[in-house]
Design a protein around this motif. Sequence first.
Motif, PDB file in Angstrom:
ATOM      1  N   TYR A 121      -2.165  -1.486   8.107  1.00 42.91           N
ATOM      2  CA  TYR A 121      -1.976  -2.486   7.050  1.00 42.91           C
ATOM      3  C   TYR A 121      -3.112  -3.505   7.083  1.00 42.91           C
ATOM      4  O   TYR A 121      -3.670  -3.863   6.051  1.00 42.91           O
ATOM      5  CB  TYR A 121      -0.620  -3.168   7.229  1.00 42.91           C
ATOM      6  CG  TYR A 121      -0.198  -3.998   6.038  1.00 42.91           C
ATOM      7  CD1 TYR A 121       0.668  -3.465   5.074  1.00 42.91           C
ATOM      8  CD2 TYR A 121      -0.652  -5.299   5.857  1.00 42.91           C
ATOM      9  CE1 TYR A 121       1.057  -4.218   3.980  1.00 42.91           C
ATOM     10  CE2 TYR A 121      -0.270  -6.054   4.768  1.00 42.91           C
ATOM     11  CZ  TYR A 121       0.583  -5.509   3.829  1.00 42.91           C
ATOM     12  OH  TYR A 121       0.969  -6.255   2.745  1.00 42.91           O
ATOM     13  N   ARG A 173     -11.493   2.419   8.285  1.00 48.01           N
ATOM     14  CA  ARG A 173     -12.035   1.080   8.070  1.00 48.01           C
ATOM     15  C   ARG A 173     -12.105   0.286   9.370  1.00 48.01           C
ATOM     16  O   ARG A 173     -11.289   0.452  10.260  1.00 48.01           O
ATOM     17  CB  ARG A 173     -11.175   0.305   7.077  1.00 48.01           C
ATOM     18  CG  ARG A 173     -11.213   0.906   5.691  1.00 48.01           C
ATOM     19  CD  ARG A 173     -10.497   0.018   4.713  1.00 48.01           C
ATOM     20  NE  ARG A 173     -10.405   0.697   3.432  1.00 48.01           N
ATOM     21  CZ  ARG A 173      -9.527   0.391   2.517  1.00 48.01           C
ATOM     22  NH1 ARG A 173      -8.664  -0.589   2.712  1.00 48.01           N
ATOM     23  NH2 ARG A 173      -9.509   1.055   1.383  1.00 48.01           N
ATOM     24  N   ALA A 230      -7.063   3.967   5.315  1.00 41.63           N
ATOM     25  CA  ALA A 230      -7.519   2.782   6.049  1.00 41.63           C
ATOM     26  C   ALA A 230      -7.896   3.104   7.494  1.00 41.63           C
ATOM     27  O   ALA A 230      -8.528   2.283   8.163  1.00 41.63           O
ATOM     28  CB  ALA A 230      -6.446   1.698   6.008  1.00 41.63           C
ATOM     29  N   GLN A 264      -2.928   5.228   0.890  1.00 43.66           N
ATOM     30  CA  GLN A 264      -3.848   4.099   1.105  1.00 43.66           C
ATOM     31  C   GLN A 264      -3.880   3.703   2.579  1.00 43.66           C
ATOM     32  O   GLN A 264      -4.949   3.396   3.115  1.00 43.66           O
ATOM     33  CB  GLN A 264      -3.435   2.906   0.243  1.00 43.66           C
ATOM     34  CG  GLN A 264      -3.718   3.111  -1.231  1.00 43.66           C
ATOM     35  CD  GLN A 264      -3.112   2.009  -2.079  1.00 43.66           C
ATOM     36  OE1 GLN A 264      -1.967   1.589  -1.870  1.00 43.66           O
ATOM     37  NE2 GLN A 264      -3.887   1.543  -3.054  1.00 43.66           N
ATOM     38  N   LEU A 265      -2.735   3.711   3.220  1.00 43.90           N
ATOM     39  CA  LEU A 265      -2.704   3.376   4.640  1.00 43.90           C
ATOM     40  C   LEU A 265      -3.446   4.425   5.468  1.00 43.90           C
ATOM     41  O   LEU A 265      -4.200   4.081   6.380  1.00 43.90           O
ATOM     42  CB  LEU A 265      -1.265   3.230   5.133  1.00 43.90           C
ATOM     43  CG  LEU A 265      -0.529   1.986   4.660  1.00 43.90           C
ATOM     44  CD1 LEU A 265       0.918   2.022   5.136  1.00 43.90           C
ATOM     45  CD2 LEU A 265      -1.220   0.725   5.136  1.00 43.90           C
ATOM     46  N   TRP A 309      -6.213  -1.932   5.797  1.00 41.63           N
ATOM     47  CA  TRP A 309      -6.126  -1.798   4.340  1.00 41.63           C
ATOM     48  C   TRP A 309      -6.492  -3.116   3.651  1.00 41.63           C
ATOM     49  O   TRP A 309      -7.197  -3.126   2.658  1.00 41.63           O
ATOM     50  CB  TRP A 309      -4.720  -1.344   3.941  1.00 41.63           C
ATOM     51  CG  TRP A 309      -4.471  -1.277   2.466  1.00 41.63           C
ATOM     52  CD1 TRP A 309      -4.993  -0.363   1.589  1.00 41.63           C
ATOM     53  CD2 TRP A 309      -3.651  -2.149   1.691  1.00 41.63           C
ATOM     54  NE1 TRP A 309      -4.534  -0.627   0.306  1.00 41.63           N
ATOM     55  CE2 TRP A 309      -3.715  -1.727   0.343  1.00 41.63           C
ATOM     56  CE3 TRP A 309      -2.869  -3.258   2.004  1.00 41.63           C
ATOM     57  CZ2 TRP A 309      -3.027  -2.360  -0.675  1.00 41.63           C
ATOM     58  CZ3 TRP A 309      -2.184  -3.885   0.986  1.00 41.63           C
ATOM     59  CH2 TRP A 309      -2.269  -3.434  -0.336  1.00 41.63           C
ATOM     60  N   THR A 310      -6.011  -4.238   4.198  1.00 42.04           N
ATOM     61  CA  THR A 310      -6.299  -5.544   3.580  1.00 42.04           C
ATOM     62  C   THR A 310      -7.671  -6.076   3.952  1.00 42.04           C
ATOM     63  O   THR A 310      -8.233  -6.894   3.230  1.00 42.04           O
ATOM     64  CB  THR A 310      -5.268  -6.616   3.997  1.00 42.04           C
ATOM     65  OG1 THR A 310      -5.409  -6.883   5.396  1.00 42.04           O
ATOM     66  CG2 THR A 310      -3.852  -6.209   3.663  1.00 42.04           C
ATOM     67  N   PRO A 330       0.825  -1.212   0.000  1.00 36.74           N
ATOM     68  CA  PRO A 330       0.000   0.000   0.000  1.00 36.74           C
ATOM     69  C   PRO A 330       0.859   1.261   0.000  1.00 36.74           C
ATOM     70  O   PRO A 330       1.976   1.267   0.513  1.00 36.74           O
ATOM     71  CB  PRO A 330      -0.775  -0.109   1.307  1.00 36.74           C
ATOM     72  CG  PRO A 330       0.106  -0.926   2.202  1.00 36.74           C
ATOM     73  CD  PRO A 330       0.812  -1.899   1.285  1.00 36.74           C
TER      74      PRO A 330
END
Length: 180
Positions: A36, A14, A11, A7-8, A39-40, A3
């Motif tokens: 991380y 989330r 996240a 992007q991190l 993100w996943t 990422p």
Amino acid sequence: MRPTRAQLEAARTRVIDDVAQPGLRVLFSGINPGLYSAWTGHHFARPGNRFWPALHRSGFTPRQLRPDEQDELPALGLGITNVVARASARADELKPAEMVAGGAVLRDKVLRLQPGWLAVLGVTAYRAAFAVPRAAVGPQEEAIGMTRVWVLPNPSGLNAHYTPDALAAEFARLRQAAGG
């Protein structure tokens, strides 16, 4: 694929769904998702996190699962949740009030799901969330309803106090206590 920083950062908003159902043998509770993992969308997903290797090396799983295989855990009587749902770069970003509130939510979740054991991954998190300042790694005197509580070391790669072997040995102690 790795990422990007953007992007991190994105996240942070989330939340990762619990991998849980009623009657599990052990419900593992992380402190909170790292960026991380958020993100996943998978628990303990950051490369270097030692949760999945410790779970396997301790005998909980027949092979080392990948984070994207987390949904295989309930069939093994295992699940994952977090004390605090909010993602952060580091657990020390959490406020004490968040830990206490997260502990109350986790207590309610445990009463609803009734796992045999709640395994909190991190003694500092357990102390803060459950107001047990002298707690140590291992089985706890406190139970939540009929659920026994065990504190495991934090499997983060940042926890240098526990080698991979020592971490797996602590997980194995819980596995033996949980009847497996």
